[in-house]
Design a protein around this motif. Sequence first.
Motif, PDB file in Angstrom:
ATOM      1  N   ILE A   1       0.842  -1.195   0.000  1.00 27.89           N
ATOM      2  CA  ILE A   1       0.000   0.000   0.000  1.00 27.89           C
ATOM      3  C   ILE A   1       0.877   1.245   0.000  1.00 27.89           C
ATOM      4  CG2 ILE A   1      -1.757   1.284   1.302  1.00 27.89           C
ATOM      5  CD1 ILE A   1      -2.610  -1.460   2.486  1.00 27.89           C
ATOM      6  N   ASP A   2       0.641   2.130  -0.950  1.00 26.32           N
ATOM      7  CA  ASP A   2       1.330   3.422  -1.095  1.00 26.32           C
ATOM      8  C   ASP A   2       2.855   3.284  -1.189  1.00 26.32           C
ATOM      9  OD1 ASP A   2      -0.974   4.972  -1.180  1.00 26.32           O
ATOM     10  OD2 ASP A   2      -1.042   5.239   0.990  1.00 26.32           O
ATOM     11  N   PRO A   3       3.376   2.463  -2.092  1.00 28.91           N
ATOM     12  CA  PRO A   3       4.829   2.284  -2.180  1.00 28.91           C
ATOM     13  C   PRO A   3       5.557   3.579  -2.555  1.00 28.91           C
ATOM     14  CG  PRO A   3       3.748   1.317  -4.093  1.00 28.91           C
ATOM     15  CD  PRO A   3       2.659   1.681  -3.131  1.00 28.91           C
ATOM     16  N   SER A   4       6.601   3.883  -1.795  1.00 28.02           N
ATOM     17  CA  SER A   4       7.396   5.099  -2.041  1.00 28.02           C
ATOM     18  C   SER A   4       8.885   4.817  -2.057  1.00 28.02           C
ATOM     19  CB  SER A   4       7.091   6.142  -0.964  1.00 28.02           C
ATOM     20  OG  SER A   4       7.475   5.676   0.323  1.00 28.02           O
ATOM     21  N   ILE A   5       9.256   3.547  -1.913  1.00 28.13           N
ATOM     22  CA  ILE A   5      10.655   3.110  -1.873  1.00 28.13           C
ATOM     23  C   ILE A   5      10.916   2.299  -3.141  1.00 28.13           C
ATOM     24  CG2 ILE A   5      12.366   1.834  -0.493  1.00 28.13           C
ATOM     25  CD1 ILE A   5      10.515   2.263   1.930  1.00 28.13           C
ATOM     26  N   ASP A   6      12.166   2.071  -3.461  1.00 23.83           N
ATOM     27  CA  ASP A   6      12.530   1.288  -4.630  1.00 23.83           C
ATOM     28  C   ASP A   6      11.800  -0.059  -4.630  1.00 23.83           C
ATOM     29  OD1 ASP A   6      14.598   0.884  -6.941  1.00 23.83           O
ATOM     30  OD2 ASP A   6      14.698  -0.941  -5.743  1.00 23.83           O
ATOM     31  N   ALA A   7      11.293  -0.452  -5.783  1.00 21.94           N
ATOM     32  CA  ALA A   7      10.507  -1.676  -5.902  1.00 21.94           C
ATOM     33  C   ALA A   7      11.237  -2.903  -5.383  1.00 21.94           C
ATOM     34  CB  ALA A   7      10.099  -1.883  -7.362  1.00 21.94           C
ATOM     35  N   GLY A   8      12.548  -2.960  -5.607  1.00 25.05           N
ATOM     36  CA  GLY A   8      13.317  -4.121  -5.184  1.00 25.05           C
ATOM     37  C   GLY A   8      13.296  -4.345  -3.688  1.00 25.05           C
ATOM     38  N   VAL A   9      13.132  -3.281  -2.906  1.00 25.82           N
ATOM     39  CA  VAL A   9      13.077  -3.431  -1.447  1.00 25.82           C
ATOM     40  C   VAL A   9      11.841  -4.218  -1.041  1.00 25.82           C
ATOM     41  CG1 VAL A   9      12.906  -2.203   0.749  1.00 25.82           C
ATOM     42  CG2 VAL A   9      14.400  -1.324  -1.058  1.00 25.82           C
ATOM     43  N   TYR A  10      10.697  -3.877  -1.611  1.00 24.05           N
ATOM     44  CA  TYR A  10       9.455  -4.596  -1.285  1.00 24.05           C
ATOM     45  C   TYR A  10       9.530  -6.047  -1.751  1.00 24.05           C
ATOM     46  CZ  TYR A  10       7.576   0.144  -0.720  1.00 24.05           C
ATOM     47  OH  TYR A  10       7.358   1.444  -0.332  1.00 24.05           O
ATOM     48  N   VAL A  11      10.028  -6.251  -2.958  1.00 26.16           N
ATOM     49  CA  VAL A  11      10.125  -7.609  -3.483  1.00 26.16           C
ATOM     50  C   VAL A  11      11.031  -8.461  -2.600  1.00 26.16           C
ATOM     51  CG1 VAL A  11      10.921  -8.999  -5.433  1.00 26.16           C
ATOM     52  CG2 VAL A  11       9.616  -6.904  -5.854  1.00 26.16           C
ATOM     53  N   GLY A  12      12.165  -7.892  -2.194  1.00 20.93           N
ATOM     54  CA  GLY A  12      13.103  -8.630  -1.353  1.00 20.93           C
ATOM     55  C   GLY A  12      12.530  -8.967   0.010  1.00 20.93           C
ATOM     56  N   LEU A  13      11.852  -8.013   0.649  1.00 26.17           N
ATOM     57  CA  LEU A  13      11.269  -8.271   1.967  1.00 26.17           C
ATOM     58  C   LEU A  13      10.122  -9.274   1.875  1.00 26.17           C
ATOM     59  CD1 LEU A  13      11.296  -4.719   3.599  1.00 26.17           C
ATOM     60  CD2 LEU A  13      12.710  -6.679   4.205  1.00 26.17           C
ATOM     61  N   ALA A  14       9.330  -9.175   0.821  1.00 28.12           N
ATOM     62  CA  ALA A  14       8.246 -10.145   0.642  1.00 28.12           C
ATOM     63  C   ALA A  14       8.813 -11.550   0.455  1.00 28.12           C
ATOM     64  CB  ALA A  14       7.376  -9.747  -0.549  1.00 28.12           C
ATOM     65  N   ARG A  15       9.839 -11.658  -0.354  1.00 29.96           N
ATOM     66  CA  ARG A  15      10.459 -12.966  -0.593  1.00 29.96           C
ATOM     67  C   ARG A  15      11.012 -13.539   0.712  1.00 29.96           C
ATOM     68  NH1 ARG A  15      14.039 -11.515  -4.150  1.00 29.96           N
ATOM     69  NH2 ARG A  15      12.659 -11.838  -5.943  1.00 29.96           N
ATOM     70  N   ALA A  16      11.664 -12.694   1.512  1.00 24.94           N
ATOM     71  CA  ALA A  16      12.231 -13.161   2.783  1.00 24.94           C
ATOM     72  C   ALA A  16      11.141 -13.655   3.733  1.00 24.94           C
ATOM     73  CB  ALA A  16      13.032 -12.041   3.435  1.00 24.94           C
ATOM     74  N   ALA A  17       9.938 -13.086   3.630  1.00 24.78           N
ATOM     75  CA  ALA A  17       8.827 -13.495   4.491  1.00 24.78           C
ATOM     76  C   ALA A  17       8.048 -14.678   3.912  1.00 24.78           C
ATOM     77  CB  ALA A  17       7.879 -12.316   4.699  1.00 24.78           C
ATOM     78  N   GLY A  18       8.415 -15.115   2.702  1.00 23.43           N
ATOM     79  CA  GLY A  18       7.708 -16.217   2.078  1.00 23.43           C
ATOM     80  C   GLY A  18       6.427 -15.804   1.379  1.00 23.43           C
ATOM     81  N   TRP A  19       6.359 -14.531   0.952  1.00 21.25           N
ATOM     82  CA  TRP A  19       5.163 -14.013   0.293  1.00 21.25           C
ATOM     83  C   TRP A  19       5.454 -13.672  -1.165  1.00 21.25           C
ATOM     84  CZ3 TRP A  19       4.933  -9.698   4.476  1.00 21.25           C
ATOM     85  CH2 TRP A  19       4.542 -10.242   5.700  1.00 21.25           C
ATOM     86  N   ARG A  20       4.409 -13.703  -1.957  1.00 22.70           N
ATOM     87  CA  ARG A  20       4.461 -13.160  -3.311  1.00 22.70           C
ATOM     88  C   ARG A  20       3.528 -11.959  -3.379  1.00 22.70           C
ATOM     89  NH1 ARG A  20       2.922 -16.019  -9.147  1.00 22.70           N
ATOM     90  NH2 ARG A  20       3.157 -14.108 -10.379  1.00 22.70           N
ATOM     91  N   ILE A  21       4.014 -10.849  -3.887  1.00 23.21           N
ATOM     92  CA  ILE A  21       3.204  -9.638  -3.974  1.00 23.21           C
ATOM     93  C   ILE A  21       2.170  -9.805  -5.082  1.00 23.21           C
ATOM     94  CG2 ILE A  21       3.215  -7.142  -4.422  1.00 23.21           C
ATOM     95  CD1 ILE A  21       6.073  -7.086  -3.281  1.00 23.21           C
ATOM     96  N   ARG A  22       0.900  -9.803  -4.695  1.00 23.16           N
ATOM     97  CA  ARG A  22      -0.207  -9.986  -5.640  1.00 23.16           C
ATOM     98  C   ARG A  22      -0.918  -8.675  -5.969  1.00 23.16           C
ATOM     99  NH1 ARG A  22      -0.015 -15.275  -7.699  1.00 23.16           N
ATOM    100  NH2 ARG A  22       0.412 -16.738  -5.991  1.00 23.16           N
ATOM    101  N   HIS A  23      -0.823  -7.698  -5.055  1.00 24.25           N
ATOM    102  CA  HIS A  23      -1.569  -6.457  -5.219  1.00 24.25           C
ATOM    103  C   HIS A  23      -0.682  -5.271  -4.845  1.00 24.25           C
ATOM    104  CE1 HIS A  23      -5.203  -8.937  -5.377  1.00 24.25           C
ATOM    105  NE2 HIS A  23      -4.746  -9.556  -4.289  1.00 24.25           N
ATOM    106  N   VAL A  24      -0.777  -4.215  -5.622  1.00 23.44           N
ATOM    107  CA  VAL A  24      -0.120  -2.950  -5.317  1.00 23.44           C
ATOM    108  C   VAL A  24      -1.187  -1.870  -5.374  1.00 23.44           C
ATOM    109  CG1 VAL A  24       1.618  -1.268  -6.024  1.00 23.44           C
ATOM    110  CG2 VAL A  24       2.082  -3.718  -6.272  1.00 23.44           C
ATOM    111  N   ILE A  25      -1.299  -1.087  -4.303  1.00 26.06           N
ATOM    112  CA  ILE A  25      -2.429  -0.160  -4.162  1.00 26.06           C
ATOM    113  C   ILE A  25      -1.921   1.220  -3.761  1.00 26.06           C
ATOM    114  CG2 ILE A  25      -4.667   0.210  -3.070  1.00 26.06           C
ATOM    115  CD1 ILE A  25      -4.308  -2.797  -2.023  1.00 26.06           C
ATOM    116  N   ASP A  26      -2.364   2.247  -4.489  1.00 33.71           N
ATOM    117  CA  ASP A  26      -2.185   3.628  -4.048  1.00 33.71           C
ATOM    118  C   ASP A  26      -3.520   4.117  -3.497  1.00 33.71           C
ATOM    119  OD1 ASP A  26       0.439   4.483  -4.253  1.00 33.71           O
ATOM    120  OD2 ASP A  26       0.250   5.152  -6.332  1.00 33.71           O
TER     121      ASP A  26
END
Length: 374
Positions: free
Chosen positions: A143-168
């Motif tokens: 929700i409301d991403p404001s940081i480099d996309a790779g940061v979210y992808v990396g943290l999601a991967r570390a938590a065992g998640w796949r990002i399915r939705h991006v919302i502003d």
Amino acid sequence: MTQHIDVDTLRDWLEARRPVTVVDVRSPAARAEWAIPGSLHVDAAEALRTGQPGPLAEVALPADRPVVTVCNAGNSSEIAADALAGRGFDVWSLTGGMKAWTLAWNVADVPLAAGVARVIQMRRTGKGCLSYLVGSHGDAAVIDPSIDAGVYVGLARAAGWRIRHVIDTHVHADHLSRARALAAASGATLWLPEQRRVHYAFTPLADGAVIAVGGASLTARRTPGHTDESTTLVLDGAAAFTGDTLFAESVGRPDLKADADGTRRRAVLLHASLRALAALPPGTVILPGHASSPIAFDGQPIAARLGDVTSWLDGWLQSEDAFVDRVVAQLPEPPANYARIVELNEGEADPVGAPGIDPLELEAGANRCALSAG
């Protein structure tokens, strides 16, 4: 020779709680705009401008840890670093200064009741932007991403998640949205509230719509006022992602890209939206889209129970007319470059990474999307 440290390295040091003394050598006025949490201010700007150490010649600093000097853009901090190195300190100058620091970030887990999705608050400490990674049963939404996309992808991967939705939650005015870049990088669905402002493809988010995230759900509640399309996302009745509508100690401003009449019209809408939010259960955790001061590397989320928020908000909401007058009277200076940022966030081409678009220049300066609760 001056030693240099980049923003990512200093961010890693602070995130890891590594002992370090950050010395801010800017003027008091510049520091008041934004600062690195925990930094020591030494008003050496005038002296450094003439190549002199000024108060740095005598300032007392711990000798058992490195020192990082910081200025506006990374020039005066080099002179400061050399002066302190001459006194025997292990000193590094922050490359790019506070202008580069605007991209720095840290994280905090948001404690919620058992069974509710895990929420990680992503904090751009250098700008005050707050975004959220919400995960459940292997799936995630941002929700409301404001940081480099790779940061979210990396943290999601570390938590065992796949990002399915991006919302502003709305069209932002103080930072370039990273939503399009993140949706492209993750293959997620890009959601925006229903509106005709933006000129690119998205999935419209209607009032009352529900987005499933693993075993959790996000319910959209239209809360216009800051912008006409502003929308709050309620997570299983436990938390509300309020964007720039409601903050822990303040409310959103209704004047950006609006004339005087438009500002008052939006303030009326904001009053109604805040009354609707105040009717949520008092235990609802309010998770706003911004903070108005630098965010420490302390792992403590910027959040508040609605019951605590309404302790001051109820007084604001007693009269629509009084609310509108109060809001209009307390409008701060607008965010720097907001008109250009809005134009880019609405435009057909994604500005993130585009030639000729420098986020450091556009996003510099304090966050000014909130009013004072005073």
